[in-house]
Motif scaffolding. Structure first.
Motif, mmCIF file in Angstrom:
data_model
loop_
_atom_site.group_PDB
_atom_site.id
_atom_site.type_symbol
_atom_site.label_atom_id
_atom_site.label_comp_id
_atom_site.label_asym_id
_atom_site.label_seq_id
_atom_site.Cartn_x
_atom_site.Cartn_y
_atom_site.Cartn_z
ATOM 1 N N PHE A 118 0.770 -0.850 0.232
ATOM 2 C CA PHE A 118 0.315 -0.261 0.003
ATOM 3 C C PHE A 118 0.652 0.947 0.029
ATOM 4 O O PHE A 118 1.407 1.060 0.896
ATOM 5 N N GLU A 119 -0.123 2.649 -0.191
ATOM 6 C CA GLU A 119 1.267 3.426 -0.427
ATOM 7 C C GLU A 119 0.076 4.836 -0.114
ATOM 8 O O GLU A 119 -1.222 4.212 -1.011
ATOM 9 N N ALA A 120 0.526 5.712 0.302
ATOM 10 C CA ALA A 120 -0.281 6.824 0.319
ATOM 11 C C ALA A 120 -0.233 7.872 -0.232
ATOM 12 O O ALA A 120 1.165 8.168 -0.829
ATOM 13 N N TYR A 121 -1.436 8.444 -1.123
ATOM 14 C CA TYR A 121 -1.509 9.503 -1.734
ATOM 15 C C TYR A 121 -2.115 11.022 -0.974
ATOM 16 O O TYR A 121 -2.600 11.183 -0.908
ATOM 17 N N ARG A 122 -1.749 12.115 -1.890
ATOM 18 C CA ARG A 122 -2.270 13.329 -1.275
ATOM 19 C C ARG A 122 -3.159 13.441 -3.291
ATOM 20 O O ARG A 122 -2.189 14.132 -4.116
ATOM 21 N N PRO A 123 -4.072 13.775 -2.909
ATOM 22 C CA PRO A 123 -5.242 14.645 -4.573
ATOM 23 C C PRO A 123 -4.962 15.535 -5.000
ATOM 24 O O PRO A 123 -5.058 16.683 -4.404
ATOM 25 N N GLN A 124 -4.106 15.463 -6.131
ATOM 26 C CA GLN A 124 -3.860 17.214 -6.255
ATOM 27 C C GLN A 124 -3.985 17.466 -8.051
ATOM 28 O O GLN A 124 -2.882 16.902 -8.175
ATOM 29 N N GLU A 125 -4.901 18.246 -8.256
ATOM 30 C CA GLU A 125 -4.913 18.941 -9.668
ATOM 31 C C GLU A 125 -4.743 17.842 -10.246
ATOM 32 O O GLU A 125 -4.513 17.611 -11.473
ATOM 33 N N GLY A 126 -6.265 16.568 -10.223
ATOM 34 C CA GLY A 126 -6.435 15.261 -10.826
ATOM 35 C C GLY A 126 -4.849 14.710 -10.935
ATOM 36 O O GLY A 126 -4.756 13.309 -11.779
ATOM 37 N N ALA A 127 -3.963 14.555 -9.866
ATOM 38 C CA ALA A 127 -3.279 13.581 -10.057
ATOM 39 C C ALA A 127 -3.369 12.910 -8.834
ATOM 40 O O ALA A 127 -3.630 13.409 -7.917
ATOM 41 N N CYS A 128 -2.286 11.970 -8.334
ATOM 42 C CA CYS A 128 -1.642 11.092 -7.284
ATOM 43 C C CYS A 128 -0.970 11.173 -6.728
ATOM 44 O O CYS A 128 0.567 11.431 -7.076
ATOM 45 N N ILE A 129 -0.419 12.319 -5.311
ATOM 46 C CA ILE A 129 0.946 13.052 -4.980
ATOM 47 C C ILE A 129 1.769 11.816 -4.404
ATOM 48 O O ILE A 129 1.302 11.941 -3.451
ATOM 49 N N TRP A 130 2.765 11.103 -4.306
ATOM 50 C CA TRP A 130 3.125 10.121 -3.417
ATOM 51 C C TRP A 130 3.732 10.956 -2.241
ATOM 52 O O TRP A 130 4.746 11.503 -2.162
ATOM 53 N N GLU A 131 3.374 10.529 -0.672
ATOM 54 C CA GLU A 131 3.160 10.808 0.461
ATOM 55 C C GLU A 131 4.392 9.829 1.407
ATOM 56 O O GLU A 131 3.118 8.384 1.022
ATOM 57 N N MET A 132 5.251 9.575 1.566
ATOM 58 C CA MET A 132 6.321 8.870 1.993
ATOM 59 C C MET A 132 5.114 8.501 3.501
ATOM 60 O O MET A 132 4.492 9.473 4.754
ATOM 61 N N PHE A 133 5.250 7.573 4.395
ATOM 62 C CA PHE A 133 3.941 7.867 5.268
ATOM 63 C C PHE A 133 5.288 7.653 6.514
ATOM 64 O O PHE A 133 6.657 7.498 6.343
#
Length: 133
Positions: A118-133
């Protein structure tokens, strides 16, 4: 008014059941299905968890190519499946977590027989920006 609420709940349940049967072809060649969508509000704000299952998923091996393949599948699931569904589900979450497993499992319960990433992302302007846990 009660009928309208019951109708919208019924439609949401029917759409959820149809989504669970939808086959999602991944960039890796595997086919995933949504297992469930969970929401919670941890310390960083509203989070949506999209949990997917793909028969034959083997996880991440030792090579960088295998890691890149899995990450490409996760980003694809986030941007192609999760993001389009956020607009109709309510407030925009601070975080979207995408998980992919080889079989269904109960959320939050360790099962040594399940291969899952699993990975966490920040939704931003139609994209998923990867966020480190």
């Amino acid at each position: 008014m009660r009928h309208a609420v019951a109708l919208s709940v019924g439609l949401a349940l029917a759409q959820g059941a149809a989504a669970q049967e939808e086959a999602l072809p991944l960039p890796s060649g595997l086919t995933a299905q949504i297992q469930e969508v969970l929401t919670d509000r941890p310390g960083l704000g509203l989070t949506y968890r999209f949990r997917f299952v793909a028969e034959g998923f083997a996880g991440v091996g030792e090579s960088e190519a295998e890691l890149e393949t899995v990450l490409a599948d996760l980003v694809w699931l986030c941007e192609s499946y999760a993001l389009p569904r956020l607009a109709v589900t309510g407030p925009v979450p601070a975080q979207v977590v995408i998980s992919l497993a080889d079989r269904p499992s109960e959320f939050g319960v360790f099962d040594p027989d399940v291969t899952q990433v699993f990975e966490a992302y920040r939704p931003q302007e139609g994209a998923c920006i990867w966020e480190m846990f």
